[in-house]
Design a protein around this motif. Structure first.
Motif, mmCIF file in Angstrom:
data_model
loop_
_atom_site.group_PDB
_atom_site.id
_atom_site.type_symbol
_atom_site.label_atom_id
_atom_site.label_comp_id
_atom_site.label_asym_id
_atom_site.label_seq_id
_atom_site.Cartn_x
_atom_site.Cartn_y
_atom_site.Cartn_z
ATOM 1 N N PHE A 117 5.480 -9.647 9.177
ATOM 2 C CA PHE A 117 5.323 -9.602 7.888
ATOM 3 C C PHE A 117 5.191 -10.928 7.046
ATOM 4 N N GLU A 118 4.332 -11.680 6.638
ATOM 5 C CA GLU A 118 4.155 -12.923 6.107
ATOM 6 C C GLU A 118 4.451 -12.747 4.531
ATOM 7 N N LEU A 138 13.211 -13.483 -3.740
ATOM 8 C CA LEU A 138 13.896 -12.096 -3.589
ATOM 9 C C LEU A 138 14.535 -11.896 -5.083
ATOM 10 N N ILE A 139 15.092 -12.703 -5.863
ATOM 11 C CA ILE A 139 15.678 -12.424 -7.084
ATOM 12 C C ILE A 139 14.719 -12.017 -8.032
ATOM 13 N N ASN A 140 13.237 -12.506 -8.424
ATOM 14 C CA ASN A 140 12.637 -11.953 -8.926
ATOM 15 C C ASN A 140 11.661 -10.857 -8.636
ATOM 16 N N GLY A 141 11.895 -10.361 -7.520
ATOM 17 C CA GLY A 141 11.151 -9.196 -6.889
ATOM 18 C C GLY A 141 9.920 -9.473 -6.477
ATOM 19 N N LYS A 142 9.364 -10.467 -6.094
ATOM 20 C CA LYS A 142 8.337 -10.831 -5.528
ATOM 21 C C LYS A 142 8.487 -10.432 -4.040
ATOM 22 N N ALA A 143 9.557 -10.665 -3.445
ATOM 23 C CA ALA A 143 10.164 -10.429 -2.186
ATOM 24 C C ALA A 143 11.174 -9.079 -2.158
ATOM 25 N N ALA A 144 11.045 -7.974 -1.271
ATOM 26 C CA ALA A 144 12.142 -7.284 -1.223
ATOM 27 C C ALA A 144 13.508 -7.481 -0.399
ATOM 28 N N ALA A 178 9.168 0.541 8.712
ATOM 29 C CA ALA A 178 8.617 1.494 7.901
ATOM 30 C C ALA A 178 8.695 1.061 6.527
ATOM 31 N N ALA A 179 9.971 0.527 6.133
ATOM 32 C CA ALA A 179 10.353 0.051 4.791
ATOM 33 C C ALA A 179 9.363 -1.316 4.519
ATOM 34 N N SER A 180 9.289 -2.022 5.302
ATOM 35 C CA SER A 180 8.401 -3.309 5.272
ATOM 36 C C SER A 180 6.893 -2.807 4.826
ATOM 37 N N LYS A 181 6.618 -1.857 5.700
ATOM 38 C CA LYS A 181 4.987 -1.490 5.341
ATOM 39 C C LYS A 181 4.853 -0.928 4.257
ATOM 40 N N LYS A 182 5.804 0.125 3.639
ATOM 41 C CA LYS A 182 5.986 0.505 2.233
ATOM 42 C C LYS A 182 5.874 -0.636 1.134
#
Length: 447
Positions: A267-268, A284-290, A195-199
């Motif tokens: 989730f690609e 991850l660090i720059n927020g492009k990925a959670a 659910a978090a991934s979808k959000k």
């Protein structure tokens, strides 16, 4: 140490092939059992002629695959201190790239050029132990300073063969700010994680960063899940499969692991196989990925990039309740080579690792997960502290307390994990059958 749990993209079958026909050699007379002891239990070093305090300097070689420069620097400082305290003994570090480590180690052992100290986890090198290349440390007084929990990973058939420097484990690193801005709490169940991934996906943020241009990150996807709840429920799974008693299809918990992994991999993150591990870390660090599924070796990199206060960690949701099980095992261990001509001197290095002073020196910067929970938390990275909190308040499982895959079984299993990640269809039952067939082929061939 980078890629140590995933560790392991190498084929140990080469080593098994070399040692499979060897009989266990007897320890030399100068072995640990006959070492002269000082009053505090440590061994007196002797020179090559066997006399104490002679002029001839001896050299103790430490064979390792430490990848991070900070780790290599810490080792050099430790060896310099030991040389200062032990005149007449020179400690020489021989750092080898992990991709070549096992091959070069095999060559050295076969050629009679064995190092005195070998970096490696005993259960990954059980074939070397069976062939008599690794000396037992059982009975050494300094083992009293190492927690019994961490020594479980170092023990085979009742004998201790290594001293660990830290703990190792895999889970999910997350960007704290991204979670906060999107109102997402740390997921405790697989359903909450999806659910978090979808959000995140709906918000234009990649749920997971994937650095599959390097092969090993794909292994983390399954192992971060498998090494917790599934192995806690089936501690002898690897032993039973390798012996031919059972196969992977016999374990419903394993199928659940593979299915959960398939769900997460759905989730690609753009060009997954054109992105390497360093780029995934930066996403991850720059927020492009959670989130990023990986292991403890990432912590030192986050510290070096000044991001360890921005990144958090949680166990991969893998249980049938809201208490995921984090797999943790001893790591970064060092073993004494049975063919060493300087065992008493070499033991001084292993003994120092077991001391509080040695442990503190090793964990400069607080990047390592300590083998003992009785540590000064102010010296730890915030990420490490979160892992320690899981140890204290959550559920953990030592995934190397029982036997694990070795040799061709291990390399085949890891290759299968990479193939599964690369296949966008990811038919779970098809892939489990494929794995069982490959394991059976190894058993039939007798490798």
């Amino acid at each position: 140490m980078k890629k140590k749990l995933v560790t392991l993209v190498l084929s140990l079958c080469m080593v098994i092939g070399m040692f499979g026909g060897c009989s266990k050699s007897e320890p030399a007379d100068s072995g640990t059992g006959n070492a002269a002891k000082t009053e505090n239990g440590s061994s007196d070093a002797k020179n090559d002629s066997g006399t104490k305090g002679g002029e001839k300097e001896i050299t103790v070689t430490i064979f390792h695959h430490i990848g991070e420069q900070t780790g290599r620097d810490n080792l050099d400082k430790m060896l310099a201190l030991l040389e200062e305290r032990n005149p007449g003994i020179k400690f020489e570090a021989q750092g080898i790239d992990y991709s070549q480590y096992d091959t070069i180690l095999k060559t050295k052992l076969a050629g009679g050029d064995a190092p005195d100290i070998i970096m490696g986890r005993p259960k990954m090198y059980a074939n070397l132990i069976d062939a008599g290349y690794i000396e037992s440390l059982s009975g050494q007084p300094f083992l009293d300073q190492v927690s019994q929990e961490s020594l479980a990973s170092m023990t085979i058939d009742g004998n201790v063969y290594g001293v660990p420097t830290n703990m190792s484990g895999m889970g999910i690193f997350y960007n704290k700010e991204v979670f906060k801005k999107n109102g997402v709490e740390i997921p405790k169940t697989h359903e909450e994680l999806l659910a978090a991934s979808k959000k995140f996906q709906d918000a234009g943020i990649y749920p997971f960063a994937h650095g599959y241009k390097d092969s090993w990150p794909a292994q983390c996807e399954i192992q971060s899940d498998l090494y917790g709840y599934c192995l806690e429920k089936n501690p002898k799974m690897f032993e039973e499969i390798q012996s031919g008693e059972k196969q992977f299809a016999d374990y419903p918990e394993f199928r659940e692991v593979v299915q959960r992994t398939a769900d997460r991999l759905g989730f690609e993150s753009g060009d997954d196989f054109g992105t390497d591990s360093a780029q995934a870390r930066e996403m991850l660090i720059n927020g492009k990925a959670a989130m990023l599924v990986s292991g403890n070796w990432e912590i030192g990199e986050f510290i070096n990039l000044g991001a360890d206060d921005k990144v958090g960690f949680f166990a991969t949701p893998n249980s049938d309740d809201s208490n995921p099980v984090l797999g943790l095992a001893s790591d970064g261990s060092y073993m004494l080579c049975a063919q060493s001509e300087h065992k008493e001197a070499a033991l001084k290095f292993i003994e120092f690792l077991a001391t509080p002073e040695g442990a503190a020196m090793w964990n400069t910067g607080g990047k390592d997960i300590p083998c003992s929970l009785e540590v000064d938390s102010s010296t730890l990275s915030p990420i490490v502290q979160e892992i320690v909190d899981i140890e204290k308040n959550g559920k953990v499982y030592n995934y190397e307390a029982q036997g694990i895959f070795t040799g061709q079984f291990d390399s085949t299993f890891r290759k299968w994990q990479e193939e599964f990640a690369a296949d966008t269809d990811r038919d779970v039952d098809k892939y489990i059958k494929k794995l069982d067939d490959e394991i059976k082929a190894i058993q039939v061939s007798g490798k």
